[in-house]
Design a protein around this motif. Structure first.
Motif, PDB file in Angstrom:
ATOM      1  N   LEU A 169       0.840  -1.197   0.000  1.00 20.07           N
ATOM      2  CA  LEU A 169       0.000   0.000   0.000  1.00 20.07           C
ATOM      3  C   LEU A 169       0.878   1.252   0.000  1.00 20.07           C
ATOM      4  O   LEU A 169       1.979   1.255   0.565  1.00 20.07           O
ATOM      5  N   LEU A 170       0.356   2.297  -0.613  1.00 19.26           N
ATOM      6  CA  LEU A 170       1.034   3.583  -0.641  1.00 19.26           C
ATOM      7  C   LEU A 170       0.057   4.674  -0.195  1.00 19.26           C
ATOM      8  O   LEU A 170      -1.147   4.566  -0.424  1.00 19.26           O
ATOM      9  N   ALA A 171       0.577   5.724   0.424  1.00 21.31           N
ATOM     10  CA  ALA A 171      -0.223   6.879   0.829  1.00 21.31           C
ATOM     11  C   ALA A 171       0.561   8.136   0.481  1.00 21.31           C
ATOM     12  O   ALA A 171       1.794   8.148   0.554  1.00 21.31           O
ATOM     13  N   VAL A 172      -0.143   9.204   0.126  1.00 21.14           N
ATOM     14  CA  VAL A 172       0.533  10.422  -0.321  1.00 21.14           C
ATOM     15  C   VAL A 172       1.110  11.253   0.824  1.00 21.14           C
ATOM     16  O   VAL A 172       1.852  12.199   0.574  1.00 21.14           O
ATOM     17  N   GLU A 188       1.966  -1.260   8.916  1.00 22.07           N
ATOM     18  CA  GLU A 188       3.262  -1.754   8.457  1.00 22.07           C
ATOM     19  C   GLU A 188       3.275  -2.042   6.952  1.00 22.07           C
ATOM     20  O   GLU A 188       4.345  -2.173   6.351  1.00 22.07           O
ATOM     21  N   LYS A 189       2.104  -2.122   6.353  1.00 23.63           N
ATOM     22  CA  LYS A 189       2.034  -2.369   4.913  1.00 23.63           C
ATOM     23  C   LYS A 189       2.046  -1.080   4.101  1.00 23.63           C
ATOM     24  O   LYS A 189       2.121  -1.122   2.874  1.00 23.63           O
ATOM     25  N   ILE A 190       1.957   0.075   4.770  1.00 20.91           N
ATOM     26  CA  ILE A 190       1.754   1.347   4.075  1.00 20.91           C
ATOM     27  C   ILE A 190       3.053   2.143   4.012  1.00 20.91           C
ATOM     28  O   ILE A 190       3.635   2.491   5.044  1.00 20.91           O
ATOM     29  N   ALA A 191       3.493   2.448   2.800  1.00 19.94           N
ATOM     30  CA  ALA A 191       4.646   3.331   2.609  1.00 19.94           C
ATOM     31  C   ALA A 191       4.155   4.698   2.151  1.00 19.94           C
ATOM     32  O   ALA A 191       3.177   4.795   1.406  1.00 19.94           O
ATOM     33  N   VAL A 192       4.804   5.747   2.609  1.00 19.15           N
ATOM     34  CA  VAL A 192       4.452   7.097   2.168  1.00 19.15           C
ATOM     35  C   VAL A 192       5.141   7.357   0.832  1.00 19.15           C
ATOM     36  O   VAL A 192       6.355   7.207   0.696  1.00 19.15           O
ATOM     37  N   HIS A 193       4.350   7.727  -0.156  1.00 26.31           N
ATOM     38  CA  HIS A 193       4.834   7.957  -1.519  1.00 26.31           C
ATOM     39  C   HIS A 193       4.347   9.335  -1.955  1.00 26.31           C
ATOM     40  O   HIS A 193       3.209   9.498  -2.356  1.00 26.31           O
ATOM     41  N   ARG A 194       5.220  10.314  -1.854  1.00 26.61           N
ATOM     42  CA  ARG A 194       4.814  11.692  -2.096  1.00 26.61           C
ATOM     43  C   ARG A 194       4.710  11.990  -3.589  1.00 26.61           C
ATOM     44  O   ARG A 194       5.318  11.333  -4.427  1.00 26.61           O
ATOM     45  N   THR A 195       3.947  13.010  -3.893  1.00 27.15           N
ATOM     46  CA  THR A 195       3.789  13.439  -5.273  1.00 27.15           C
ATOM     47  C   THR A 195       5.079  14.064  -5.782  1.00 27.15           C
ATOM     48  O   THR A 195       6.040  14.260  -5.022  1.00 27.15           O
ATOM     49  N   GLY A 196       5.101  14.393  -7.058  1.00 29.26           N
ATOM     50  CA  GLY A 196       6.266  15.038  -7.646  1.00 29.26           C
ATOM     51  C   GLY A 196       5.934  16.427  -8.151  1.00 29.26           C
ATOM     52  O   GLY A 196       4.803  16.902  -8.053  1.00 29.26           O
ATOM     53  N   ILE A 197       6.932  17.082  -8.691  1.00 31.61           N
ATOM     54  CA  ILE A 197       6.764  18.414  -9.256  1.00 31.61           C
ATOM     55  C   ILE A 197       7.750  18.571 -10.410  1.00 31.61           C
ATOM     56  O   ILE A 197       8.872  18.069 -10.332  1.00 31.61           O
ATOM     57  N   ASP A 198       7.317  19.219 -11.461  1.00 34.78           N
ATOM     58  CA  ASP A 198       8.189  19.486 -12.602  1.00 34.78           C
ATOM     59  C   ASP A 198       8.714  20.915 -12.462  1.00 34.78           C
ATOM     60  O   ASP A 198       8.027  21.879 -12.782  1.00 34.78           O
ATOM     61  N   ARG A 199       9.951  21.050 -11.995  1.00 32.87           N
ATOM     62  CA  ARG A 199      10.494  22.385 -11.733  1.00 32.87           C
ATOM     63  C   ARG A 199      10.886  23.135 -12.995  1.00 32.87           C
ATOM     64  O   ARG A 199      11.221  24.317 -12.935  1.00 32.87           O
ATOM     65  N   GLU A 301      -8.009  16.275   2.693  1.00 31.31           N
ATOM     66  CA  GLU A 301      -7.028  16.105   1.620  1.00 31.31           C
ATOM     67  C   GLU A 301      -6.099  14.970   2.016  1.00 31.31           C
ATOM     68  O   GLU A 301      -6.041  14.587   3.192  1.00 31.31           O
ATOM     69  N   GLY A 302      -5.384  14.446   1.044  1.00 30.91           N
ATOM     70  CA  GLY A 302      -4.244  13.590   1.346  1.00 30.91           C
ATOM     71  C   GLY A 302      -3.031  14.507   1.429  1.00 30.91           C
ATOM     72  O   GLY A 302      -2.537  14.863   2.494  1.00 30.91           O
ATOM     73  N   LEU A 303      -2.574  14.924   0.257  1.00 31.37           N
ATOM     74  CA  LEU A 303      -1.584  15.991   0.140  1.00 31.37           C
ATOM     75  C   LEU A 303      -1.818  16.575  -1.243  1.00 31.37           C
ATOM     76  O   LEU A 303      -1.477  15.960  -2.253  1.00 31.37           O
ATOM     77  N   ALA A 304      -2.464  17.721  -1.310  1.00 27.35           N
ATOM     78  CA  ALA A 304      -2.936  18.268  -2.582  1.00 27.35           C
ATOM     79  C   ALA A 304      -1.777  18.689  -3.478  1.00 27.35           C
ATOM     80  O   ALA A 304      -0.853  19.380  -3.033  1.00 27.35           O
ATOM     81  N   ASN A 305      -1.837  18.285  -4.743  1.00 31.51           N
ATOM     82  CA  ASN A 305      -0.813  18.694  -5.693  1.00 31.51           C
ATOM     83  C   ASN A 305      -0.777  20.205  -5.839  1.00 31.51           C
ATOM     84  O   ASN A 305       0.300  20.781  -6.064  1.00 31.51           O
ATOM     85  N   ALA A 306      -1.934  20.867  -5.716  1.00 28.44           N
ATOM     86  CA  ALA A 306      -1.964  22.324  -5.833  1.00 28.44           C
ATOM     87  C   ALA A 306      -1.106  22.989  -4.765  1.00 28.44           C
ATOM     88  O   ALA A 306      -0.516  24.052  -5.007  1.00 28.44           O
ATOM     89  N   TRP A 307      -1.035  22.390  -3.580  1.00 34.18           N
ATOM     90  CA  TRP A 307      -0.175  22.945  -2.534  1.00 34.18           C
ATOM     91  C   TRP A 307       1.277  22.996  -3.016  1.00 34.18           C
ATOM     92  O   TRP A 307       1.954  24.011  -2.907  1.00 34.18           O
ATOM     93  N   VAL A 308       1.732  21.855  -3.530  1.00 31.19           N
ATOM     94  CA  VAL A 308       3.137  21.720  -3.920  1.00 31.19           C
ATOM     95  C   VAL A 308       3.443  22.568  -5.148  1.00 31.19           C
ATOM     96  O   VAL A 308       4.505  23.199  -5.240  1.00 31.19           O
TER      97      VAL A 308
END
Length: 393
Positions: A169-172, A188-199, A301-308
């Motif tokens: 499992l993954l969570a943002v 223990e099954k959940i890894a944090v997988h953050r979003t990306g950004i195109d700089r 929210e989970g972690l909104a892409n608009a924030w990043v």
């Protein structure tokens, strides 16, 4: 070679080009990774009765069954959704539709793993299909899929069961991981997988010049998100109404458009508040860079892409304490976390405008988000699930 089948009902198409654009970008990154071969299944849910009863389904019905979308091989099978049932039968319908399709696909593309990119109905369907086909399954949680479907009476049990039975499992965000664990999904099954950004696209630009292109003078507040109650655009409208001389632009479309337009009129700010409608993702970098503040009053929210995207553009944010807010606003330059009230948002916006942070310092708050890191982590995660299923390592 890692052969990946990405399953996502949250994926852009010609009718909804901004819908799940972050899933598309993540998938493109994974597909470009060394040693990865990938196909996308992006199911389209349609009701069983004539589409003229629900106009928003019409364009989806005309989508091609298969196409090359932004360099990705995408299939768009239709499955039946019955409005008014709370989603209770969505996953089952998806399994029935995909079973023959995946059986046929495996003869030409023997995928090693199913990568489900939204928790419902994708997750329960992926688990059932993975069991039938003998391949491991990963499910990613993004926010609303847990906060809504994971608590709704018709679907909560399906979400929790899928979380328990999935191979990985993954969570943002860390906060979303905790929310999943609170439901009874093994942490223990959940890894944090953050979003990306195109700089190369989202970065600070001369703010005055970008404002001039928009015809804006003075302070500018931007809100970006679907026009639905959860995003809290009404809170931001009421906040800006308390701040004379400030312009508000809202980018997004949805069922609340008329209600928000009426709220703007009732607040007496039609001369300085505009609903922009759906803005193409390629046009967002300039919009973010023009704003002095990006404000989003989400209830969840989970972690909104608009924030990043705002931070990477050098624009501080004012957001509620939802999801991964504290993980994102982790320094003063990044902005403020405020209660979900017009008074609190007005105060936070005013505070930033009185002492604007350096855009370079703001952008530094998004430094840890990248599509390269996102793709590498996802590849390693899926590779590990395949190895574990094979008993390797």
């Amino acid at each position: 070679m890692l052969r990946v089948l990405t399953l996502s009902t949250l994926f852009p198409d010609a009718a909804r080009p901004n819908f799940g654009i972050f899933v598309q970008r993540q998938t493109q990154g994974l597909a470009a990774s060394p040693g990865v071969d990938l196909r996308v299944i992006a199911p389209v849910g349609l009701p069983p009765f004539p589409l003229d009863r629900l106009a928003h389904y019409r364009e989806r019905a005309g989508l091609p069954a298969a196409e090359l979308w932004q360099g990705l091989e995408v299939r768009r099978p239709r499955f039946t959704v019955v409005p008014g049932t709370g989603g209770r039968f969505h996953a089952g319908a998806l399994v029935r539709r995909l079973t023959p399709l995946l059986n046929e696909l495996r003869t030409r593309f023997p995928f090693d793993v199913i990568d489900a990119e939204f928790f419902f109905p994708d997750g329960p369907a992926a688990v059932a299909l993975g069991r039938r086909l003998g391949v491991p399954v990963s499910i990613k949680a993004r926010g609303a899929d847990i906060h809504h479907w994971g608590h709704a009476g018709a679907t909560a049990a399906q979400v929790i069961d899928a979380g328990r039975r999935a191979d990985g499992l993954l969570a943002v965000s860390d906060a979303l991981r905790a929310d999943m664990a609170a439901l009874g999904i093994p942490a223990e099954k959940i890894a944090v997988h953050r979003t990306g950004i195109d700089r190369t696209r989202f970065h600070p630009r001369p703010r005055a010049a970008e404002k001039a292109r928009l015809g804006v003078q003075g302070p500018l507040v931007l809100s970006v998100g679907a026009l639905i109650p959860r995003k809290g655009h009404d809170v931001v409208i009421d906040a800006v109404a308390r701040l004379p001389g400030i312009t508000l632009l809202i980018a997004g479309d949805g069922p609340e458009r008329s209600a928000l337009a009426a709220r703007i009129a009732a607040a007496g700010i039609t001369d300085r508040a505009r609903l922009l409608g759906a803005v193409p993702h390629d046009d967002l970098p300039a919009l973010f860079a023009a704003a002095d503040v990006m404000a989003l009053a989400s209830s969840s929210e989970g972690l909104a892409n608009a924030w990043v995207e705002a931070l990477a553009s050098g624009t501080p944010i004012v957001i509620t304490p939802a999801g991964g807010a504290a993980e994102t606003v982790n320094r003063a330059a990044a902005g403020r976390i405020a209660d979900r009230t017009p008074e609190a948002f007005a105060s936070a916006i005013a505070e930033i405008l009185l002492a604007p942070p350096d855009p370079i310092e703001v952008a530094a708050a998004a430094q840890r988000f990248s599509w390269e890191a996102n793709a590498a982590q996802l590849r390693d995660h899926l590779t590990g699930l395949v190895a574990a299923r094979a008993g390797v390592g």
